[in-house]
Scaffold this motif. Structure first.
Motif, PDB file in Angstrom:
ATOM      1  N   THR A 696      31.866 -17.377 -20.389  1.00 14.52           N
ATOM      2  CA  THR A 696      30.656 -16.572 -20.245  1.00 14.52           C
ATOM      3  C   THR A 696      29.495 -17.457 -19.809  1.00 14.52           C
ATOM      4  O   THR A 696      29.242 -18.497 -20.419  1.00 14.52           O
ATOM      5  N   LEU A 697      28.814 -17.055 -18.751  1.00 10.63           N
ATOM      6  CA  LEU A 697      27.621 -17.742 -18.268  1.00 10.63           C
ATOM      7  C   LEU A 697      26.439 -16.787 -18.336  1.00 10.63           C
ATOM      8  O   LEU A 697      26.522 -15.645 -17.864  1.00 10.63           O
ATOM      9  N   ILE A 698      25.350 -17.249 -18.940  1.00 12.17           N
ATOM     10  CA  ILE A 698      24.097 -16.492 -18.996  1.00 12.17           C
ATOM     11  C   ILE A 698      23.127 -17.151 -18.028  1.00 12.17           C
ATOM     12  O   ILE A 698      22.813 -18.331 -18.160  1.00 12.17           O
ATOM     13  N   VAL A 699      22.684 -16.402 -17.030  1.00 13.68           N
ATOM     14  CA  VAL A 699      21.786 -16.936 -16.007  1.00 13.68           C
ATOM     15  C   VAL A 699      20.410 -16.303 -16.193  1.00 13.68           C
ATOM     16  O   VAL A 699      20.281 -15.073 -16.222  1.00 13.68           O
ATOM     17  N   VAL A 700      19.390 -17.148 -16.337  1.00 12.49           N
ATOM     18  CA  VAL A 700      18.009 -16.682 -16.486  1.00 12.49           C
ATOM     19  C   VAL A 700      17.166 -17.408 -15.452  1.00 12.49           C
ATOM     20  O   VAL A 700      17.196 -18.644 -15.382  1.00 12.49           O
TER      21      VAL A 700
END
Length: 762
Positions: A696-700
């Motif tokens: 899982t990658l969270i991109v902000v």
């Protein structure tokens, strides 16, 4: 991926006229998600110890002959489907992905995760189940997975599948023959079935709870069901699993136990686990198969790098004149692309350039004596599309360049612009291939207000078949020289059927060849070109810059559209330089790179991006001193001053390391309060990562290249397999660690961090 061996499957329910106790149709599905569900039931159900005690008593009090001699209820049959449009015993409708009535198959890369949905239902209140079966082009069952009912009111069932195993093998490498055998038209079949156990358990639980006077019949029915389940070959049970069911049936019949205990014997965690993994499937009914075109590595997940060979290695001599680069000096461009982590090097046309109406700098109508002209003005007395421009080198030089690229693990994509300069040999050899004005002259290309006086467009009305044969000949020539991908200039200005014929003919002989469509046009035409065989597509990403625009476009790209149109995100091209890139400086370049690399499995960079080449030609969305019309002499040592090359390298490293970036079907936009803070997640479950762990990658991203912004970002932890109220995350761009929970405060400043790319630590 769940493999099914030949000794586990001897007959497919989609081809079987009926399914009964003696007809094997499916394997035991040891799906990890189902095991997790069963494990959860084990921890929530009580009284397990008591049941184990009474089970030993039951074995002594109920003779086996009593159980074996019971009459069995007739199972729901599988009704044969003998013609299109007939329903089976269970109703299966609206299987997706599916477009245009199934004429054009959905497309995925080998090993790509994809999503299947269907409506599955039966009459009355009987419960049903659904299973998705994935078969290769040769009919081998590669995967079976139970589907989950996500909308009971609409009878909607869903599941994720994976088209084989991911591979990075290149077309010229040993082992590609094995990859090639796996490509082609696969099929997805959704099987609906009557869930007799779930229906019985629901009713029996109610009857036992209210002490219904028919409870004995209900329990007897349950025992019959468990025994039939144990004998049904379709369930794929081993000896130990069959014994669990038989023992449970004995307890259900044991009248020395209370009715609550007897029901509990059929409602144990062990049986629920079998229901998840090896269910009793009555009345199996297969929906209409959905075609799935499985294509080779780099058909979905790829990173492109573009440079002009004539600028690569160019320098200014002692007389102040520019000496252009060649195919030999272009090796430096290959090495730069490799160092930054790209997969594909895209070269603009390398053919001889015409002299008549040659354009000068910045698209001026009159060229100076030293102006090289546009490489898109193809053809001169030296040759046409089958000739290397002598100023760049020879065909042997090109072969040496592709060989060097392959040595570095890079693919070469060659621009194929189907147009001619007035000096192209075709003008004399095939005058009927061009549109003539009433005065007898050939019409040059136009895209008002743009005019291309140095280019003659092809007219396909007189001899499309002849043009097709010539284009196929040309592509064969360049394939033989080492090209594995064609980037086609303006394909939307040619008939879609033309490309469908050409691509079909080329890929029939060379299924490894990919095609990128440079088609900035109406959505319908872009979709049609994808149907016709273009593997990748340029798209509207450069013009999607606000948070609202980007959220909408991320969802548009990463949804069912991604089965047909593989959008490739390019922040800039030689033809495109937007106001956002012009006005937001280094931070803006970093922002657009993060969005492109993380927002689509396919992305590309036009060289010079590392040097912040962002000056617009007045009145146009393109660079001033455009490389299409002149040779660029660049000082690549200055790239370190800006840090963009380092970001590009990091983004490609992250993409290679994280399977979550590989699919068009796993992106979720997150809620964030600030209008300049965009957040989204890419998530791949453990079953599809190859590591046994979810990815899982969270991109902000802060979209403002000048000001800091703060926002709360909401993350629905359970949606991504995160247990508990918090999780540790690692910023893949900076190396810092954080802890995230359901609601998270984020602050990003363009002079510090323009973005987070956070990997979840499971």
């Amino acid at each position: 991926m769940t493999e099914i061996s030949s000794n586990q499957v001897t007959n497919s329910p989609s081809t079987s006229a009926s399914v009964d106790q003696g007809t094997p149709t499916r394997k035991t599905n040891g799906d990890s998600a189902a095991k997790k569900t069963s494990a959860a039931r084990k921890t929530t159900r009580s009284g397990q110890g008591a049941r184990k005690t009474t089970r030993r008593t039951a074995r002594k009090t109920v003779p086996q002959s009593t159980v074996k001699g019971m009459a069995m209820s007739a199972p729901a049959p599988s009704i044969p489907v003998t013609e299109p449009g007939q329903f089976g015993r269970i109703n299966v409708l609206d299987v997706t992905p599916n477009a245009e009535g199934g004429v054009f198959p959905a497309r995925v890369e080998l090993g790509e995760q994809f999503h299947v949905t269907a409506e599955v239902f039966i009459e009355g209140r009987t419960k049903v189940g659904a299973t998705a079966v994935l078969k290769t082009s040769r009919g081998k069952i590669m995967q079976t997975r139970p589907m989950t009912c996500t909308n009971p009111g609409l009878d909607r069932w869903e599941v994720d599948l994976q088209a084989g195993e991911h591979s990075d093998v290149k077309p010229w490498e040993d082992g590609f023959a094995d990859v090639k055998r796996q490509l082609g038209n696969w099929k997805v079949v959704v099987e609906g079935w009557e869930d007799t156990y779930a229906t019985w358990l629901h009713d029996a639980t109610i009857k036992v709870g209210v002490r219904d006077n028919d409870v004995e019949n209900a329990l007897d029915e349950g025992a019959e069901l468990l025994l039939r389940w144990a004998k049904t070959r379709d369930a794929g049970l081993n000896a130990a699993q069959k014994k669990v069911l038989r023992d449970a049936a004995e307890q259900v019949l044991n009248k020395e136990l209370s009715i609550t205990e007897r029901l509990a014997a059929a409602d144990s965690p062990e049986i629920h686990e079998l229901h998840d993994t090896n269910p009793l499937r009555d009345g199996i009914s297969a929906g209409r198969p959905v075609n799935l075109l499985v294509q080779r590595p780099k058909s979905s997940f790829a990173a492109w790098y573009q440079f002009f060979p004539r600028s690569e290695g160019a320098y200014v001599d002692e007389n102040g004149k520019i000496v252009q680069g060649t195919l030999k000096t272009s090796v430096s461009g290959l090495e730069r692309a490799k160092a930054e982590g790209f997969d594909i090097v895209y070269l603009p046309p390398i053919f001889p350039i015409g002299v008549t109406n040659r354009k000068g700098r910045n698209n001026t109508l009159v060229a100076g004596p030293d102006d090289p002209g546009s490489p898109f003005g193809i053809g001169s007395e030296l040759g046409g599309h089958d000739t290397v421009d002598p100023l760049l080198g020879t065909m042997d030089d090109f072969r040496a360049l592709t060989a060097k690229a392959h040595e570095l693990g890079l693919e070469i994509a060659l621009d194929f612009a189907l147009q001619c300069s007035p000096d192209h040999p075709w003008v004399k050899q095939h005058p009927n291939w061009f549109r003539h004005k009433p005065d007898g002259t050939i019409a040059f290309a136009e895209n008002p207000p743009k005019k291309y006086q140095d280019i003659y467009p092809i007219d396909f009305n007189a001899d499309m078949e002849g043009i097709e044969k010539e284009v196929e000949r040309l592509m064969e020539l360049w394939i033989d020289a080492g090209v594995t991908i064609f980037r086609v200039d303006n394909p939307h200005t040619k008939p879609v059927r033309f490309w469908q014929d050409v691509i079909g003919a080329v890929t029939k002989r060379h299924p490894e060849i990919l095609f990128l469509a440079e088609a900035f046009t109406r959505p319908g035409m872009m979709r049609a070109l994808s149907y016709a065989g273009f593997t990748h597509s340029h798209c509207y990403f450069p013009w999607r810059n606000t948070k609202e625009e980007l959220e909408e476009y991320l969802n548009t790209t990463n949804c069912d559209n991604g089965y047909y149109q593989h959008n490739t995100f390019w922040p800039t091209t030689p033809d495109i330089l937007t106001a956002y890139v012009r006005d937001n400086g280094i931070a803006g370049h970093a922002v657009r790179a993060v969005l492109a690399a993380m927002g689509s499995p396919n992305w590309g960079i036009y060289n010079g991006y590392e040097l912040i080449e962002n000056r617009q030609r007045p009145g146009f969305e393109e660079q001033i001193d455009n490389e299409k019309y002149e040779i660029k002499v660049r000082d690549w040592s200055k790239a370190k001053e800006y840090g963009i090359a380092e970001i590009l390298t990091s983004l490609n490293r992250i993409r290679r390391a994280h399977p979550a970036t590989h699919s068009y079907h796993n992106l979720t936009v997150l809620d964030s309060a600030d209008e300049n803070i965009l957040a989204f997640v890419r998530h791949t479950p453990a079953e599809f990562t190859g590591t046994g762990k979810p990815d899982t990658l969270i991109v902000v991203v802060n979209l403002d290249g000048h000001n800091a912004h703060q926002s709360m970002v909401h993350l629905e932890l359970s949606d991504f397999g995160i247990e508990g109220d918090s999780v540790d995350v690692h910023d893949e761009l900076t190396g810092r660690d954080f802890t995230w929970s359901w609601d998270n405060y984020v602050s990003l400043a363009p002079w510090a961090d323009v973005a987070h790319v956070l990997s979840v630590k499971y």
